[in-house]
Write a protein that holds these residues in place. Structure first.
Motif, PDB file in Angstrom:
ATOM      1  N   GLY A  24       0.754   9.297   6.246  1.00 24.71           N
ATOM      2  CA  GLY A  24       0.511   8.549   7.862  1.00 24.71           C
ATOM      3  C   GLY A  24      -0.779   7.722   7.642  1.00 24.71           C
ATOM      4  N   LEU A  25      -1.479   7.535   8.936  1.00 28.46           N
ATOM      5  CA  LEU A  25      -2.828   6.861   9.029  1.00 28.46           C
ATOM      6  C   LEU A  25      -3.948   7.853   8.440  1.00 28.46           C
ATOM      7  CD1 LEU A  25      -4.606   4.858  10.593  1.00 28.46           C
ATOM      8  CD2 LEU A  25      -4.736   6.189  12.594  1.00 28.46           C
ATOM      9  N   TRP A  26      -4.837   7.278   7.778  1.00 27.32           N
ATOM     10  CA  TRP A  26      -5.992   7.992   7.344  1.00 27.32           C
ATOM     11  C   TRP A  26      -6.967   7.727   8.759  1.00 27.32           C
ATOM     12  CZ3 TRP A  26      -6.152  10.720   3.087  1.00 27.32           C
ATOM     13  CH2 TRP A  26      -7.572  11.474   2.842  1.00 27.32           C
ATOM     14  N   TYR A 101      -7.181  -5.907  11.867  1.00 27.50           N
ATOM     15  CA  TYR A 101      -7.874  -4.958  11.047  1.00 27.50           C
ATOM     16  C   TYR A 101      -6.649  -3.873  10.523  1.00 27.50           C
ATOM     17  CZ  TYR A 101     -10.783  -0.656   9.824  1.00 27.50           C
ATOM     18  OH  TYR A 101     -11.141   0.351   8.982  1.00 27.50           O
ATOM     19  N   LEU A 102      -6.553  -4.017   9.217  1.00 27.34           N
ATOM     20  CA  LEU A 102      -5.245  -3.346   8.564  1.00 27.34           C
ATOM     21  C   LEU A 102      -5.892  -1.767   8.173  1.00 27.34           C
ATOM     22  CD1 LEU A 102      -3.533  -6.011   6.619  1.00 27.34           C
ATOM     23  CD2 LEU A 102      -3.181  -5.728   8.872  1.00 27.34           C
ATOM     24  N   THR A 103      -5.644  -0.757   8.982  1.00 30.64           N
ATOM     25  CA  THR A 103      -6.032   0.465   8.534  1.00 30.64           C
ATOM     26  C   THR A 103      -5.109   0.927   7.232  1.00 30.64           C
ATOM     27  OG1 THR A 103      -4.414   1.502   9.820  1.00 30.64           O
ATOM     28  CG2 THR A 103      -6.534   1.417  10.847  1.00 30.64           C
ATOM     29  N   GLY A 104      -5.537   2.013   6.609  1.00 31.99           N
ATOM     30  CA  GLY A 104      -4.969   2.673   5.634  1.00 31.99           C
ATOM     31  C   GLY A 104      -4.341   3.996   5.751  1.00 31.99           C
ATOM     32  N   GLY A 105      -4.195   4.612   4.769  1.00 32.81           N
ATOM     33  CA  GLY A 105      -3.244   5.831   4.616  1.00 32.81           C
ATOM     34  C   GLY A 105      -2.035   5.435   4.003  1.00 32.81           C
ATOM     35  N   HIS A 106      -1.495   6.376   3.083  1.00 36.66           N
ATOM     36  CA  HIS A 106      -0.471   6.114   1.986  1.00 36.66           C
ATOM     37  C   HIS A 106       0.746   5.337   2.982  1.00 36.66           C
ATOM     38  CE1 HIS A 106      -2.916   8.158  -0.958  1.00 36.66           C
ATOM     39  NE2 HIS A 106      -2.295   7.267  -1.732  1.00 36.66           N
ATOM     40  N   GLY A 107       1.040   5.868   4.244  1.00 40.47           N
ATOM     41  CA  GLY A 107       2.214   5.505   4.959  1.00 40.47           C
ATOM     42  C   GLY A 107       2.295   3.932   4.996  1.00 40.47           C
ATOM     43  N   VAL A 108       1.140   3.514   4.922  1.00 40.21           N
ATOM     44  CA  VAL A 108       1.317   1.812   5.081  1.00 40.21           C
ATOM     45  C   VAL A 108       1.805   1.216   3.875  1.00 40.21           C
ATOM     46  CG1 VAL A 108      -0.779   1.825   6.444  1.00 40.21           C
ATOM     47  CG2 VAL A 108      -0.903   1.323   3.885  1.00 40.21           C
ATOM     48  N   MET A 109       1.896   2.050   2.501  1.00 40.43           N
ATOM     49  CA  MET A 109       2.353   1.306   1.344  1.00 40.43           C
ATOM     50  C   MET A 109       3.858   1.198   1.704  1.00 40.43           C
ATOM     51  SD  MET A 109       0.687   3.409  -1.655  1.00 40.43           S
ATOM     52  CE  MET A 109       1.031   2.347  -2.755  1.00 40.43           C
ATOM     53  N   PHE A 110       4.637   1.847   2.463  1.00 42.68           N
ATOM     54  CA  PHE A 110       5.927   1.711   2.624  1.00 42.68           C
ATOM     55  C   PHE A 110       6.542   0.672   3.896  1.00 42.68           C
ATOM     56  CE2 PHE A 110       5.122   6.044   0.876  1.00 42.68           C
ATOM     57  CZ  PHE A 110       6.056   5.954   0.146  1.00 42.68           C
ATOM     58  N   ASP A 111       5.567   0.582   4.997  1.00 43.17           N
ATOM     59  CA  ASP A 111       5.983  -0.122   6.150  1.00 43.17           C
ATOM     60  C   ASP A 111       5.202  -1.625   6.301  1.00 43.17           C
ATOM     61  OD1 ASP A 111       3.655   1.091   7.155  1.00 43.17           O
ATOM     62  OD2 ASP A 111       4.617   1.421   8.849  1.00 43.17           O
ATOM     63  N   PHE A 112       4.062  -1.512   5.798  1.00 43.11           N
ATOM     64  CA  PHE A 112       3.249  -2.879   5.806  1.00 43.11           C
ATOM     65  C   PHE A 112       3.789  -4.126   4.885  1.00 43.11           C
ATOM     66  CE2 PHE A 112      -1.343  -1.465   7.344  1.00 43.11           C
ATOM     67  CZ  PHE A 112      -0.645  -1.026   8.484  1.00 43.11           C
ATOM     68  N   PRO A 113       3.974  -3.994   3.784  1.00 40.47           N
ATOM     69  CA  PRO A 113       4.295  -5.187   2.961  1.00 40.47           C
ATOM     70  C   PRO A 113       5.638  -6.053   3.528  1.00 40.47           C
ATOM     71  CG  PRO A 113       3.983  -3.439   1.690  1.00 40.47           C
ATOM     72  CD  PRO A 113       4.081  -2.651   2.881  1.00 40.47           C
TER      73      PRO A 113
END
Length: 229
Positions: A24-26, A101-113
């Motif tokens: 999820g979100l860091w 501002y794009l936050t991180g956490g590994h969740g973004v690897m799946f839905d951001f791109p």
């Protein structure tokens, strides 16, 4: 006029490559930036690719990342409600924001791109002369963004983000869906990183501001403030 900042968070609660592993979100990557922008008197909004609930990465709720800033947010009902019902990026107008501002956490690897709504927002904010910023894995949201001429936004741009070495140190290199450091380089980005993992690092290329890891969130926000003037 009051500056307006749009924070982007993930909707993904589990690794698609390993469903039993939560993500999820860091949290501190949001809160450190939020605190800095709040101190400047900026108006702030939160959105996500699909809208609605944003899960929190459990690892971000542990020492040393669960600091005073993250704890203050996590224990504040009103603040947590902001993550319970985020706006959908497709419903937003880029003209309303001075920075994204794009936050991180590994969740973004799946839905951001692959979020077309997010790509359009980033492109339009950049075209308007706004600031595009990311921290840690947030730069996953930049890999497929193209400008109005069809060129990749990151091509030839200096930036940073979570490194492959940091994925290894974090023990997740075997379950992440791709090597984002490698992928951003394939898009033509001039990627750089600190040789020591998890040390704060910010790269500013005109109105593109990026931070390498969770330790960089506050410094990214400070650089955004300076860049906006």
């Amino acid at each position: 006029m009051t500056k307006r900042i749009l924070h982007i968070v993930t909707n993904v609660a589990k690794y698609e490559t390993k469903p039993e592993r939560p993500t999820g979100l860091w949290l501190s990557e949001l809160t450190h930036a939020w605190d800095e922008f709040e101190a400047q008197g900026y108006e702030q909004h939160i959105a996500s690719p699909k809208g609605g609930f944003c899960p929190i990465e459990p690892q971000s709720l542990k020492f040393p990342f669960f600091d005073e800033s993250a704890k203050a947010w996590y224990t504040n009902i009103q603040r947590m409600q902001l993550l319970g019902d985020t706006a959908a990026v497709a419903d937003l107008d880029a003209e309303a924001y001075d920075a994204i501002y794009l936050t991180g956490g590994h969740g973004v690897m799946f839905d951001f791109p692959e979020s077309e709504g997010l790509q359009h927002l980033i492109r339009d904010i950049a075209d308007r002369g706004g600031v595009v910023a990311s921290v840690c894995h947030g730069y996953c949201g930049l890999v497929n963004v193209r400008d109005t001429h069809g060129e990749l936004l990151v091509n030839g741009r200096k930036l940073t983000g979570f490194s492959w070495m940091e994925e290894k140190v974090a023990g997740v290199s075997k379950i992440v869906p791709y090597n984002i450091e490698e992928r951003i380089k394939e898009r033509g980005a001039e990627y750089s990183k600190k040789p020591i993992p998890f040390v704060s690092n910010v790269v500013v290329d005109e109105r593109l501001v990026t931070g390498q890891n969770p330790s960089s969130a506050k410094a990214v926000a400070e650089a955004v403030v300076e860049t906006m003037g």
